[in-house]
Scaffold this active site. Sequence first.
Site, short mmCIF file in Angstrom:
data_model
loop_
_atom_site.label_atom_id
_atom_site.label_comp_id
_atom_site.label_asym_id
_atom_site.label_seq_id
_atom_site.Cartn_x
_atom_site.Cartn_y
_atom_site.Cartn_z
N HIS A 100 0.84 -1.20 0.00
CA HIS A 100 0.00 0.00 0.00
C HIS A 100 0.87 1.24 0.00
CE1 HIS A 100 0.56 -1.28 4.20
NE2 HIS A 100 0.42 -0.02 4.55
N HIS A 102 1.07 5.09 1.17
CA HIS A 102 0.56 6.14 2.05
C HIS A 102 0.67 7.46 1.30
CE1 HIS A 102 0.69 3.87 5.95
NE2 HIS A 102 1.56 3.13 5.25
#
Length: 142
Positions: A100, A102
């Site tokens: 992922h 950020h």
Amino acid sequence: MTTCVFCDIVSGTAPARTIYRDDDVLGFLDIRPVTRGHTLLVPRTHASGLADLSPELGGRLFAAGQRVAGAMRSSALAADGVNLVVNDGRAAFQTVFHTHLHVVPRHDGDKLSFAKGLVVRRDPDPDETAEILRAELGADLR
């Protein structure tokens, strides 16, 4: 078999304040934001780390990050800058093993230290924050 909370969010079986969606990437507000608007972008296809992520999908993930970062700057959040961060592996503080990105809005003089910010992470109105970013991205995700 272990479950992945981000796969659950992608499938719609776990809740999230979604602010971005395309065929390959889903974006939602971090439940413990470093700053207001802190967003996580995840590939819809599970990849536990960068080694499992195809370069093509990584490019699409980063392109989504650029779009969300632009919304953070041009929206009412009025970010002066943005950090794009990928924590890859336990030693790099990755806690959910689904790659992922950020996207963290920054403001001049915010004196944010990521280590310090990890201790106190609260958004006073996450629903409003999600709406600000959805509106800027032209996303109707309700």
